[in-house]
Design a protein around this motif. Sequence first.
Motif, PDB file in Angstrom:
ATOM      1  N   SER A  48       0.818  -1.383   0.372  1.00 34.84           N
ATOM      2  CA  SER A  48       0.051   0.146   0.289  1.00 34.84           C
ATOM      3  C   SER A  48       0.632   1.094  -0.204  1.00 34.84           C
ATOM      4  CB  SER A  48      -0.916  -0.210   1.182  1.00 34.84           C
ATOM      5  OG  SER A  48       0.070   0.123   2.594  1.00 34.84           O
ATOM      6  N   GLU A  49       2.038   1.300   0.844  1.00 38.73           N
ATOM      7  CA  GLU A  49       2.740   2.411   0.772  1.00 38.73           C
ATOM      8  C   GLU A  49       3.347   2.633  -0.965  1.00 38.73           C
ATOM      9  OE1 GLU A  49       4.484   4.332   2.963  1.00 38.73           O
ATOM     10  OE2 GLU A  49       3.003   3.438   3.799  1.00 38.73           O
ATOM     11  N   GLN A  50       3.917   1.718  -1.674  1.00 42.98           N
ATOM     12  CA  GLN A  50       4.665   1.936  -2.511  1.00 42.98           C
ATOM     13  C   GLN A  50       3.426   2.258  -3.888  1.00 42.98           C
ATOM     14  OE1 GLN A  50       5.674  -2.437  -3.809  1.00 42.98           O
ATOM     15  NE2 GLN A  50       7.854  -2.225  -3.038  1.00 42.98           N
ATOM     16  N   GLU A  51       2.193   2.007  -3.693  1.00 40.79           N
ATOM     17  CA  GLU A  51       0.877   2.018  -4.362  1.00 40.79           C
ATOM     18  C   GLU A  51       0.589   3.473  -4.609  1.00 40.79           C
ATOM     19  OE1 GLU A  51      -3.342   0.273  -3.723  1.00 40.79           O
ATOM     20  OE2 GLU A  51      -1.992  -1.539  -4.745  1.00 40.79           O
ATOM     21  N   LYS A  52       1.475   4.584  -3.177  1.00 41.52           N
ATOM     22  CA  LYS A  52       1.507   5.940  -3.338  1.00 41.52           C
ATOM     23  C   LYS A  52       2.731   6.727  -4.043  1.00 41.52           C
ATOM     24  CE  LYS A  52       0.164   5.410   1.969  1.00 41.52           C
ATOM     25  NZ  LYS A  52       0.282   6.045   2.624  1.00 41.52           N
ATOM     26  N   HIS A  53       3.704   5.439  -4.675  1.00 43.87           N
ATOM     27  CA  HIS A  53       4.313   6.670  -5.643  1.00 43.87           C
ATOM     28  C   HIS A  53       4.667   6.126  -6.863  1.00 43.87           C
ATOM     29  CE1 HIS A  53       6.126   7.922  -2.117  1.00 43.87           C
ATOM     30  NE2 HIS A  53       5.787   7.183  -1.813  1.00 43.87           N
ATOM     31  N   ASN A  54       5.157   6.500  -7.620  1.00 48.02           N
ATOM     32  CA  ASN A  54       5.695   5.833  -9.891  1.00 48.02           C
ATOM     33  C   ASN A  54       6.123   4.621  -8.905  1.00 48.02           C
ATOM     34  OD1 ASN A  54       4.083   7.982 -10.072  1.00 48.02           O
ATOM     35  ND2 ASN A  54       6.065   9.709 -10.023  1.00 48.02           N
ATOM     36  N   PRO A  55       5.597   3.872 -10.563  1.00 43.19           N
ATOM     37  CA  PRO A  55       6.496   2.691 -10.503  1.00 43.19           C
ATOM     38  C   PRO A  55       8.094   2.714 -10.644  1.00 43.19           C
ATOM     39  CG  PRO A  55       4.592   3.072 -12.067  1.00 43.19           C
ATOM     40  CD  PRO A  55       4.917   4.654 -11.355  1.00 43.19           C
ATOM     41  N   GLU A  56       8.776   3.750 -11.316  1.00 46.94           N
ATOM     42  CA  GLU A  56       9.692   4.046 -10.782  1.00 46.94           C
ATOM     43  C   GLU A  56      10.835   4.571  -9.780  1.00 46.94           C
ATOM     44  OE1 GLU A  56       8.918   7.608 -13.212  1.00 46.94           O
ATOM     45  OE2 GLU A  56       7.730   5.639 -13.253  1.00 46.94           O
ATOM     46  N   GLU A  57       9.634   4.656  -9.108  1.00 44.42           N
ATOM     47  CA  GLU A  57      10.497   5.182  -7.542  1.00 44.42           C
ATOM     48  C   GLU A  57      10.744   4.418  -6.731  1.00 44.42           C
ATOM     49  OE1 GLU A  57       8.997  10.365  -7.013  1.00 44.42           O
ATOM     50  OE2 GLU A  57       7.471   8.832  -5.931  1.00 44.42           O
ATOM     51  N   ILE A  58      10.050   2.908  -6.488  1.00 47.55           N
ATOM     52  CA  ILE A  58       9.835   2.535  -6.128  1.00 47.55           C
ATOM     53  C   ILE A  58      11.048   1.214  -5.504  1.00 47.55           C
ATOM     54  CG2 ILE A  58       8.525  -0.344  -5.821  1.00 47.55           C
ATOM     55  CD1 ILE A  58       6.116   0.623  -6.785  1.00 47.55           C
ATOM     56  N   PRO A  59      12.414   1.538  -6.653  1.00 56.10           N
ATOM     57  CA  PRO A  59      13.392   1.002  -6.622  1.00 56.10           C
ATOM     58  C   PRO A  59      13.970   1.352  -5.195  1.00 56.10           C
ATOM     59  CG  PRO A  59      12.821   0.843  -8.300  1.00 56.10           C
ATOM     60  CD  PRO A  59      11.947   1.260  -8.110  1.00 56.10           C
ATOM     61  N   TYR A  60      13.597   2.703  -4.705  1.00 60.23           N
ATOM     62  CA  TYR A  60      14.530   3.151  -3.827  1.00 60.23           C
ATOM     63  C   TYR A  60      13.594   4.236  -3.085  1.00 60.23           C
ATOM     64  CZ  TYR A  60      16.832   4.754  -8.090  1.00 60.23           C
ATOM     65  OH  TYR A  60      17.530   5.439  -9.518  1.00 60.23           O
TER      66      TYR A  60
END
Lengths: 214, 160
Positions: free
Chosen positions: B103-115
């Motif tokens: 749910s935290e990852q869903e708040k961000h763009n996919p390209e930001e997830i690795p960071y």
Amino acid sequence: MARRENSEINAGSMADIAFLLLIFFLVTTTMDVDSGISRKLSEKPPENMPPPPVIKEKNIFEVNINRNDELLVEDEVMKIEDIKQATIDFLDNGGGMGKVTETAPASRCDYCNGEKSESSSDHPNKAVISVQSDRGTSYGMYITVQNELLSAYTELRNRYAKTQIKGKYAGMSYVELVALAANSKDEENERLKQVITEIKEAYPQIISDAEPTK
Amino acid sequence: MSKFAKKKKGLPAVNTAALPDIVFMLLFFFMVTTTMRETDLKIQAPKLPNATEVKKLEHKSLVSTIYVGKAKEEDRAKLGTGDKIQLNDKISTVNDIANFIYSEQEKHNPEEIPYMTTSIKSDIECGVGTIHDIRIELRDINALKISYSTRKGDLKANIK
């Protein structure tokens, strides 16, 4: 109706309003910057993965912490104050040939200052630190050990940076270089990043956390 | 003498016209340097360990925090004395971590997830077992960047 004279707006209560806002922000916000020991977890191994290559016993630095927060390093009881020096001795030993990397063939560690003992690690890039803790080990102790291991790496990297790096960044420690990289502009960064990568590759951090004993 | 006596007419009021400016300046200072308090702690505030080799966590929006600690004194009867994990605003179990991170990852763009980084704020008296369970859970969903939240300070305070 006669228009009143354009008198000044009374600003006497402006200070009160500003104070109110100020106090609101003081209460609802915090000032602490989040900092910590950062780690990258290893990826989950795929199910049909071949068994990992066997690492020679002498290239593994084994740290055990039991549930009473007592420390066993390489089968010897040790105090927390001594673990940093023991780690440095292990990493910096340079007793044999290193790993083959993309840029260089296997070679001896020519920047190591260690004893070149046969029974300790071959090369910093082969040396693995394995931390085995117990489920009951306290988190405070665990972090203390991690911190000591990291500070051993930092000390070695600082030394490498001061003695091996030539040119513009000669004489600076690793910590200073990293701080510089965080504050510098893009065009400078390329060279600086190269230097930092070189130092990191000279003493790569290989710390593995074994599954805690029950 | 009478010339001097004539001037004595009580103290003039202090000019407070600049007071709002000063207060506003303070206000802006605090608005810029501080961040909003995020969550209310449902567990006893964890006593973070001290460390010297700390790194600052950058990009606060990319950090999700997991709190680990003991239950509050008044809840101990209900919740027991074991290590408790708090995600967002409620006490959860290890199995909820995957959903929390998703749910935290869903708040961000996919390209930001690795960071994205997971910060573990744990009390020094917690067991490493709990921390390991969290690590396994994070590894299984490929949230590999973690940070053990610490204060900068003397290591001796970590061990009783």
